[in-house]
Design a protein around this motif. Structure first.
Motif, PDB file in Angstrom:
ATOM      1  N   GLN A 184     -27.510 -18.949  70.979  1.00 47.16           N
ATOM      2  CA  GLN A 184     -27.767 -18.055  69.852  1.00 47.16           C
ATOM      3  C   GLN A 184     -27.626 -16.601  70.273  1.00 47.16           C
ATOM      4  O   GLN A 184     -27.083 -15.781  69.532  1.00 47.16           O
ATOM      5  CB  GLN A 184     -29.147 -18.322  69.262  1.00 47.16           C
ATOM      6  N   SER A 185     -28.084 -16.276  71.480  1.00 48.93           N
ATOM      7  CA  SER A 185     -27.928 -14.905  71.965  1.00 48.93           C
ATOM      8  C   SER A 185     -26.464 -14.600  72.287  1.00 48.93           C
ATOM      9  O   SER A 185     -26.008 -13.475  72.087  1.00 48.93           O
ATOM     10  CB  SER A 185     -28.828 -14.652  73.171  1.00 48.93           C
ATOM     11  N   VAL A 186     -25.710 -15.591  72.753  1.00 49.07           N
ATOM     12  CA  VAL A 186     -24.271 -15.399  72.971  1.00 49.07           C
ATOM     13  C   VAL A 186     -23.579 -15.142  71.635  1.00 49.07           C
ATOM     14  O   VAL A 186     -22.725 -14.247  71.513  1.00 49.07           O
ATOM     15  CB  VAL A 186     -23.650 -16.622  73.696  1.00 49.07           C
TER      16      VAL A 186
ATOM     17  N   LEU B  42     -24.931 -13.898  68.898  1.00 48.77           N
ATOM     18  CA  LEU B  42     -25.324 -12.568  68.440  1.00 48.77           C
ATOM     19  C   LEU B  42     -24.577 -11.481  69.208  1.00 48.77           C
ATOM     20  O   LEU B  42     -24.113 -10.494  68.620  1.00 48.77           O
ATOM     21  CB  LEU B  42     -26.838 -12.395  68.581  1.00 48.77           C
ATOM     22  N   THR B  43     -24.410 -11.663  70.502  1.00 42.57           N
ATOM     23  CA  THR B  43     -23.673 -10.698  71.312  1.00 42.57           C
ATOM     24  C   THR B  43     -22.206 -10.619  70.884  1.00 42.57           C
ATOM     25  O   THR B  43     -21.637  -9.525  70.774  1.00 42.57           O
ATOM     26  CB  THR B  43     -23.763 -11.069  72.812  1.00 42.57           C
ATOM     27  N   LEU B  44     -21.592 -11.763  70.637  1.00 35.04           N
ATOM     28  CA  LEU B  44     -20.213 -11.770  70.156  1.00 35.04           C
ATOM     29  C   LEU B  44     -20.084 -11.049  68.817  1.00 35.04           C
ATOM     30  O   LEU B  44     -19.141 -10.272  68.609  1.00 35.04           O
ATOM     31  CB  LEU B  44     -19.705 -13.202  70.010  1.00 35.04           C
ATOM     32  N   CYS B  45     -21.018 -11.296  67.924  1.00 32.51           N
ATOM     33  CA  CYS B  45     -20.989 -10.620  66.629  1.00 32.51           C
ATOM     34  C   CYS B  45     -21.148  -9.111  66.783  1.00 32.51           C
ATOM     35  O   CYS B  45     -20.447  -8.334  66.121  1.00 32.51           O
ATOM     36  CB  CYS B  45     -22.076 -11.181  65.716  1.00 32.51           C
ATOM     37  N   MET B  46     -22.038  -8.693  67.679  1.00 36.63           N
ATOM     38  CA  MET B  46     -22.219  -7.265  67.911  1.00 36.63           C
ATOM     39  C   MET B  46     -20.952  -6.632  68.510  1.00 36.63           C
ATOM     40  O   MET B  46     -20.592  -5.509  68.165  1.00 36.63           O
ATOM     41  CB  MET B  46     -23.409  -7.007  68.845  1.00 36.63           C
ATOM     42  N   LEU B  47     -20.276  -7.364  69.391  1.00 35.43           N
ATOM     43  CA  LEU B  47     -19.021  -6.864  69.957  1.00 35.43           C
ATOM     44  C   LEU B  47     -17.939  -6.739  68.893  1.00 35.43           C
ATOM     45  O   LEU B  47     -17.184  -5.747  68.875  1.00 35.43           O
ATOM     46  CB  LEU B  47     -18.539  -7.776  71.087  1.00 35.43           C
TER      47      LEU B  47
ATOM     48  N   VAL C  61     -26.955 -11.078  60.611  1.00 35.11           N
ATOM     49  CA  VAL C  61     -25.723 -10.490  61.153  1.00 35.11           C
ATOM     50  C   VAL C  61     -24.821 -10.004  60.028  1.00 35.11           C
ATOM     51  O   VAL C  61     -24.284  -8.894  60.068  1.00 35.11           O
ATOM     52  CB  VAL C  61     -24.991 -11.514  62.049  1.00 35.11           C
TER      53      VAL C  61
END
Length: 179
Positions: A13-15, A17-22, A67
């Motif tokens: 889930q954190s991966v 979220l990180t991909l979405c933020m990128l 997101v």
């Protein structure tokens, strides 16, 4: 075993979220001052659909809603409209996952294409009914087609580099009957 699955879920889930933020960061980053010739695909929708169909436990509904709402606010879109449509589309696709588990990738891709097309049409229709100024129809349709075309690339990236694979029937039962 349950602790391992829970920690793996939190990690993925954190991966996600990180991909979405990128994706949001690079979308907002001014890489050129010239207008784009072609609209870019909506990689956030592709990520949500690819991860949601393959591993629904990695992409909970509240994470998707948060997101997409943040993306609406940062991209100056009407707040919540596209977020709601993407949540509805992802939930529809999650319901279709059991039937598509044995189907080929083409069946999955067709389902995602129909969901992306429905989101595009509904977004356009609701904005028209509300009297909101919109972009021309041509670039919107090109972005929809580019998003549909980008979906296999997102699936390949998620599958081979991040290990987001479809749940087998035994994994579904072992994880408490995920849908």
């Amino acid at each position: 075993m349950a602790e391992l699955m829970t920690s793996r879920n939190w990690l993925m889930q954190s991966v996600f979220l990180t991909l979405c933020m990128l994706v949001i960061f690079f979308h907002l980053l001014p890489l050129t001052t010239l207008p784009a010739r072609w609209p870019a695909p909506d990689l956030l929708i592709c990520l949500v659909f690819a991860w949601g169909m393959r591993r629904p436990d990695y992409v909970p509904v509240l994470l998707v809603a948060g997101v997409m709402l943040m993306a609406d606010l940062l991209f100056h879109r009407p707040p919540g409209l596209l977020a709601m449509l993407v949540v509805l589309g992802s939930e529809y696709l999650r319901r279709q996952t059991a039937g598509l588990r044995d189907a080929s990738f083409v069946g999955e891709w067709l389902s995602v294409a129909l969901a992306i097309a429905a989101i595009t049409v509904l977004n356009r229709l609701i904005l028209t009914l509300m009297g909101v100024d919109q972009a021309a129809l041509g670039p919107i349709l090109i972005q929809m087609l580019m998003s549909i075309a980008a979906y296999p690339g997102v699936v390949l990236f998620s599958h081979f580099l991040l290990g987001v694979r479809k749940l087998s029937p035994s994994e579904t039962d072992a994880q408490g009957g995920l849908r």
